[in-house]
Motif scaffolding. Structure first.
Motif, short mmCIF file in Angstrom:
data_model
loop_
_atom_site.label_atom_id
_atom_site.label_comp_id
_atom_site.label_asym_id
_atom_site.label_seq_id
_atom_site.Cartn_x
_atom_site.Cartn_y
_atom_site.Cartn_z
N GLY A 40 -3.44 -6.98 -11.42
CA GLY A 40 -4.04 -5.68 -11.14
C GLY A 40 -4.37 -5.48 -9.68
N ASP A 41 -4.99 -6.48 -9.06
CA ASP A 41 -5.33 -6.36 -7.64
C ASP A 41 -4.09 -6.25 -6.78
N ASN A 42 -3.03 -6.95 -7.16
CA ASN A 42 -1.78 -6.84 -6.41
C ASN A 42 -1.13 -5.47 -6.58
N LEU A 43 -1.29 -4.87 -7.75
CA LEU A 43 -0.82 -3.49 -7.95
C LEU A 43 -1.58 -2.52 -7.05
N ILE A 44 -2.89 -2.72 -6.94
CA ILE A 44 -3.69 -1.87 -6.06
C ILE A 44 -3.20 -2.01 -4.61
N TRP A 45 -3.03 -3.26 -4.18
CA TRP A 45 -2.57 -3.54 -2.82
C TRP A 45 -1.22 -2.87 -2.55
N GLU A 46 -0.30 -3.00 -3.48
CA GLU A 46 1.02 -2.38 -3.32
C GLU A 46 0.89 -0.86 -3.25
N GLY A 47 0.00 -0.29 -4.05
CA GLY A 47 -0.24 1.15 -4.00
C GLY A 47 -0.81 1.58 -2.66
N GLU A 48 -1.72 0.79 -2.13
CA GLU A 48 -2.29 1.08 -0.80
C GLU A 48 -1.19 1.09 0.26
N LEU A 49 -0.33 0.09 0.21
CA LEU A 49 0.76 -0.01 1.20
C LEU A 49 1.74 1.15 1.03
N GLU A 50 2.00 1.54 -0.21
CA GLU A 50 2.93 2.66 -0.45
C GLU A 50 2.34 3.95 0.11
N PHE A 51 1.06 4.16 -0.09
CA PHE A 51 0.41 5.34 0.49
C PHE A 51 0.47 5.31 2.01
N LEU A 52 0.19 4.16 2.60
CA LEU A 52 0.14 4.04 4.06
C LEU A 52 1.52 4.24 4.70
N LYS A 53 2.58 3.98 3.95
CA LYS A 53 3.94 4.22 4.46
C LYS A 53 4.16 5.69 4.78
N SER A 54 3.42 6.56 4.12
CA SER A 54 3.62 8.00 4.32
C SER A 54 2.96 8.50 5.60
N LEU A 55 2.19 7.65 6.26
CA LEU A 55 1.47 8.04 7.47
C LEU A 55 2.24 7.63 8.73
N PRO A 56 2.10 8.39 9.82
CA PRO A 56 2.83 8.07 11.05
C PRO A 56 2.10 7.07 11.94
N TYR A 57 1.41 6.10 11.31
CA TYR A 57 0.62 5.12 12.06
C TYR A 57 0.98 3.72 11.60
N ASN A 58 0.54 2.72 12.34
CA ASN A 58 0.92 1.34 12.08
C ASN A 58 -0.26 0.48 11.63
N LYS A 59 0.06 -0.49 10.81
CA LYS A 59 -0.94 -1.51 10.46
C LYS A 59 -0.93 -2.57 11.55
N LEU A 60 -2.08 -2.75 12.20
CA LEU A 60 -2.17 -3.68 13.32
C LEU A 60 -2.61 -5.07 12.90
N TYR A 61 -3.23 -5.17 11.71
CA TYR A 61 -3.75 -6.46 11.26
C TYR A 61 -4.10 -6.35 9.79
N GLY A 62 -3.90 -7.42 9.05
CA GLY A 62 -4.31 -7.49 7.66
C GLY A 62 -4.89 -8.85 7.36
N ALA A 63 -5.85 -8.91 6.45
CA ALA A 63 -6.47 -10.20 6.14
C ALA A 63 -7.13 -10.17 4.78
N ASN A 64 -7.10 -11.35 4.09
CA ASN A 64 -7.92 -11.51 2.89
C ASN A 64 -9.34 -11.89 3.33
N HIS A 65 -10.26 -11.95 2.40
CA HIS A 65 -11.68 -12.13 2.79
C HIS A 65 -11.95 -13.52 3.36
N SER A 66 -11.11 -14.50 3.04
CA SER A 66 -11.33 -15.85 3.53
C SER A 66 -10.77 -16.07 4.93
N CYS A 67 -9.68 -15.39 5.25
CA CYS A 67 -8.98 -15.61 6.51
C CYS A 67 -9.27 -14.54 7.57
N TYR A 68 -10.17 -13.64 7.26
CA TYR A 68 -10.53 -12.56 8.18
C TYR A 68 -11.07 -13.11 9.50
#
Length: 332
Positions: A40-68
């Protein structure tokens, strides 16, 4: 032919796009992504990324809560926090990261993707609300009306948004399989959110004589001792990945989002979940994303609640007009 349900799913995704797109007007980071096996959490993450693809901006960094690492967050970026059911005091590690980010970045826009809110302790709730509401540019999205009403006294209407789960940004139309059998899945969660109500016994009588498979997500074992062992193993690698990322010469061995797991793990968990659900015509589910994935795959669904009402609250907020979903009410 596209069913009414699939048209309604698109409308939910369009609502997310309509409300969130104006708020994300420059490059961003995405934090607290799920470095674990929960489909379920991975489905949410994939949905977030799919939404963000529609925007004209870039992801500069990503992290899980342990590696932030706060030093990897650019000072001129928008900070996005992963959605789900981890806002409160049940999953405190994720909540603590949210609190940390709000404290560290008081002058940057922060958007928390749609969440279910649940607190066992009233003092924790009040303290968190005081803290979050003090940030001058924080947008908090919630995914059910109960959560919305809980938080409404603490936020301006413009900063509190009622939105569907981000998994509704996914289009799985090409993954839908025609019903070819009469198999039934009882997707029974194996964690603390399981609602030990005896209503399931009454429900199973309805399907007496039919083949019912009982299982959690395939990424989990139905044996609690095996699950506990895997949990300890995962925790060890989480700690190890955090250690490796702090050492420049060894940092290449780990990833800020996936830790020491394969970067294909998100796709793997999602694909396994799709294949699993597609074995069945009917899905009885105690998991919210068992409901959502089954809905995206156009299945017949019976929804059971979790331990604190997350499933029923979500259903009542967004899904009462959908076909082929039955909410099983608690025994009175």
């Amino acid at each position: 032919m596209i069913s009414d349900n699939l048209l309604k799913i698109k409308q939910l995704g369009d609502l997310i796009t309509e409300k969130l797109t104006p708020l994300i007007d420059k490059d961003y980071v995405l934090l607290d992504v799920p470095n674990h096996r929960n489909t379920g959490d991975n489905l949410i993450w994939e949905g977030e990324l799919e939404f963000l693809k529609s925007l004209p901006y870039n992801k500069l960094y990503g992290a899980n809560h342990s590696c932030y690492d706060r030093n990897k967050v650019p000072s001129d970026s928008i900070i996005l926090l992963h959605g789900g059911g981890n806002f409160g005091d049940l999953y405190r590690s994720s909540q603590n990261l949210k609190l940390q980010v709000v404290e560290e970045f008081k002058n940057q826009r922060i958007i928390i993707f749609p969440q279910t809110v649940f607190y066992k302790n009233e003092d924790n709730f009040k303290n968190d609300m005081k803290f979050f509401s003090s940030h001058k540019d924080l947008y908090l999205c919630v995914r059910d009306t109960v959560s919305y009403e809980m938080l409404r006294p603490y936020f301006k209407d413009t900063n509190l948004l009622l939105l569907p789960d981000m998994a509704f940004c996914l289009n799985l139309y090409n993954e839908i399989h025609k019903r070819v059998n009469d198999r039934i899945l009882y997707l029974k969660r194996t964690d603390a959110e399981l609602n030990n109500d005896d209503q399931i016994n009454t429900l199973l009588l309805k399907y007496k004589g039919k083949k019912i498979d009982v299982s959690d997500w395939t990424s989990y074992s139905n044996n609690k001792f095996i699950n506990r062992f895997i949990l300890y193993k995962d925790e060890f690698f989480v700690r190890l990945s955090r250690f490796l990322l702090k050492i420049k010469a060894l940092a290449w061995l780990a990833d800020s989002e996936f830790g020491m797991n394969s970067k294909l793990s998100r796709k793997k968990h999602i694909n396994n979940g799709i294949q699993f659900i597609n074995r069945y015509d009917t899905v009885i589910t105690t998991r919210l994303h068992g409901l959502i994935l089954s809905l995206l795959l156009d299945k017949e669904i019976v929804l059971l609640d979790n331990s604190y009402g997350k499933n029923s609250n979500y259903y009542k907020t967004w899904l009462t007009g959908f076909d082929n979903i039955t909410l099983l009410k608690k025994n009175v």
